[in-house]
Design an enzyme around this catalytic site. Structure first.
Site, PDB file in Angstrom:
ATOM      1  N   HIS A 188       0.845  -1.204   0.000  1.00 61.50           N
ATOM      2  CA  HIS A 188       0.000   0.000   0.000  1.00 61.50           C
ATOM      3  C   HIS A 188       0.879   1.253   0.000  1.00 61.50           C
ATOM      4  CE1 HIS A 188       1.073  -0.359   4.267  1.00 61.50           C
ATOM      5  NE2 HIS A 188       0.815   0.942   4.368  1.00 61.50           N
ATOM      6  N   ASP A 190       0.599   5.207   1.825  1.00 58.31           N
ATOM      7  CA  ASP A 190      -0.175   5.850   2.890  1.00 58.31           C
ATOM      8  C   ASP A 190      -0.914   7.096   2.392  1.00 58.31           C
ATOM      9  OD1 ASP A 190       1.098   4.035   4.656  1.00 58.31           O
ATOM     10  OD2 ASP A 190       2.772   5.428   4.929  1.00 58.31           O
ATOM     11  N   HIS A 335       4.651   0.053   0.071  1.00 60.38           N
ATOM     12  CA  HIS A 335       5.382  -0.667   1.106  1.00 60.38           C
ATOM     13  C   HIS A 335       4.484  -1.718   1.738  1.00 60.38           C
ATOM     14  CE1 HIS A 335       3.609   2.848   3.158  1.00 60.38           C
ATOM     15  NE2 HIS A 335       3.539   2.089   4.240  1.00 60.38           N
ATOM     16  N   ARG A 351       5.303   7.308  13.868  1.00 59.80           N
ATOM     17  CA  ARG A 351       5.402   7.721  12.463  1.00 59.80           C
ATOM     18  C   ARG A 351       4.925   9.158  12.287  1.00 59.80           C
ATOM     19  NH1 ARG A 351       1.466   5.215   8.197  1.00 59.80           N
ATOM     20  NH2 ARG A 351       0.351   7.086   8.804  1.00 59.80           N
TER      21      ARG A 351
HETATM   22  O1  LIG Z   1       5.285  -1.250  10.373  1.00 62.76           O
HETATM   23  C1  LIG Z   1       5.861  -0.989   9.324  1.00 62.76           C
HETATM   24  O2  LIG Z   1       6.968  -1.401   9.050  1.00 62.76           O
HETATM   25  C2  LIG Z   1       5.186  -0.128   8.317  1.00 62.76           C
HETATM   26  C3  LIG Z   1       3.789   0.167   8.714  1.00 62.76           C
HETATM   27  C4  LIG Z   1       3.147   1.090   7.729  1.00 62.76           C
HETATM   28  O3  LIG Z   1       2.559   0.675   6.786  1.00 62.76           O
HETATM   29  C5  LIG Z   1       3.325   2.534   7.917  1.00 62.76           C
HETATM   30  O4  LIG Z   1       3.926   2.961   8.905  1.00 62.76           O
HETATM   31  O5  LIG Z   1       2.858   3.276   7.055  1.00 62.76           O
HETATM   32 FE   LIG Z   2       1.889   2.316   5.550  1.00 59.88          FE
END
Ligand SMILES: O=C(O)CCC(=O)C(=O)O
Ligand SMILES: [Fe+2]
Length: 380
Positions: A188, A190, A335, A351
């Site tokens: 996906h 984000d 990702h 994040r």
């Molecule tokens: O947990 C992760 O490595 C990525 C998770 C994810 O998709 C994000 O943080 O956008």
């Molecule tokens: Fe993500």
């Protein structure tokens, strides 16, 4: 059924704060937060009041926001960044670079711009052993654009915009299993439903499993370059509908169930710092190419997703160590997080996502390989 009139003040629900101690916070996370003076006395994480109705969410950021790409201001040689680093390691040919010997919180303005350009060129850049508080992470994110404050994602108390990525937490809401990993464990991109979707996105994982929990990224520059020049002409300039991950209710017809934010964006976009074309579709949230019948759109999108997801030479798979930061550009990548540790060990991160420009297409823009003089006869 007649529409139900609901005053706007009542459209905010779920103001309930998290139950205390529903999940044990790993010691290393607690220590990081205590050092940063994060108030954990009201529980963790903080859950913002979730808007109920779709139109309220559309209205959150429904105007033009100013945006200047940090990478477009940078010295092309990135001398300030590279000369200060102990080592700069490219992890694959097309995507992913690790920088050794720098602390993100100490970067100068010039280095931050150069890092923006490096992320634009390499799509994802990693820094291990980072000492960074949520507040410093947010401050760095603000350098790269308006930090997204999610209407319902959990965040660090007192630091809106620092989304908590804690798969065990999500697993308490939706039961994940080996066969149905769900969530981030599918390819996906984000926040594609935003009017000005995500650009530089920074995940700092403070706690990771001893084995597994890797994250994979694939390059949208390279996925586009995998297509024949004739096929590129078919998709260049086309637009599609992009959908949100979270659902909300229609004010007019709440019984109809969850509805999603949808926006129209180009399926091939150009990055403002590099000027290179990138494929910008993802299986999770790109719904339909405009102007085509659904079966036609399904075939083309299905092919594009396959090209993006199945070519391992345009991907990087990253093995985390505690306190590592990954900064990727959601304008250029898909990702996917591997859930192979199956929630048996804690994995926790914060994040920060900087929103970028309104996606645009430019017909005469080069591909990455063309711009770097790497394109062979089959590429042009
Ligand atoms: O947990 C992760 O490595 C990525 C998770 C994810 O998709 C994000 O943080 O956008
Ligand atoms: Fe993500």
């Amino acid at each position: 059924m007649a529409p139900i009139a609901v005053p706007i003040t009542e459209s905010i629900v779920d103001t309930v704060q998290p139950k205390k101690d529903t999940l044990p916070l790993p010691d290393a996370v607690r220590a990081r937060f205590e050092k940063a003076n994060i108030d954990l006395s009201n529980g963790y994480p903080y859950r913002p009041a979730k808007p109920l109705y779709l139109d309220d969410v559309y209205n959150i950021r429904d105007t033009d926001r100013p945006y200047v790409d940090a990478g477009s201001r940078a010295d092309k040689d990135k001398t300030a960044l590279f000369s200060a680093a102990k080592e700069v390691k490219h992890l694959t040919s097309h995507i992913g670079t690790e920088i050794v010997g720098l602390q993100l919180k100490d970067l100068t303005d010039q280095q931050k711009d150069e890092l923006g350009l490096l992320i634009a060129e390499r799509s994802v850049v990693f820094f291990r052993d980072q000492d960074i508080s949520p507040q410093e992470q947010k401050k760095l994110g603000e350098w790269y654009g308006e930090v997204e404050v999610h209407p319902q994602a959990p965040c660090v108390p007192g630091v809106p915009g620092t989304t908590v990525i804690w798969p065990a937490l999500q697993a308490t809401e939706v039961t994940a299993s080996f066969r149905q990993t769900g969530g981030a464990s599918r390819w996906h991109t984000d926040l594609v439903h935003e009017r000005q979707p995500a650009g530089v996105t920074h995940l700092h994982n403070d706690v990771v499993p001893k084995i597994g929990g890797d994250t994979l990224w694939a390059s949208g520059y390279a996925a586009y370059e995998k297509l024949s020049p004739e096929f590129r002409k078919i998709i260049d300039g086309r637009e599609a509908i992009y959908r949100s991950a979270h659902g909300y209710l229609s004010r007019e017809n709440p019984e109809a169930g969850p509805k999603f934010i949808e926006r129209v964006h180009p399926i091939v976009r150009v990055h403002p710092a590099t000027g290179w074309k990138a494929l910008w579709v993802n299986r999770a949230y790109t719904v339909r190419i405009l102007g085509l019948d659904k079966p036609e759109s399904d075939v083309i999108l299905g092919y594009l997703f396959d090209v993006y997801e199945k070519n391992v030479d345009i991907q990087v798979r990253f093995k985390w160590t505690p306190r590592t930061s990954a900064l990727w550009d959601n304008r250029l990548t898909i990702h996917n997080a591997s859930w192979d540790y199956e929630g048996n060990e804690p994995r926790h991160g914060t994040r920060v996502t900087a929103l970028a420009e309104k996606p645009y297409f430019q017909k005469d823009a080069p591909t990455r390989r063309q711009a770097l003089g790497l394109a062979g006869p089959e590429d042009v």
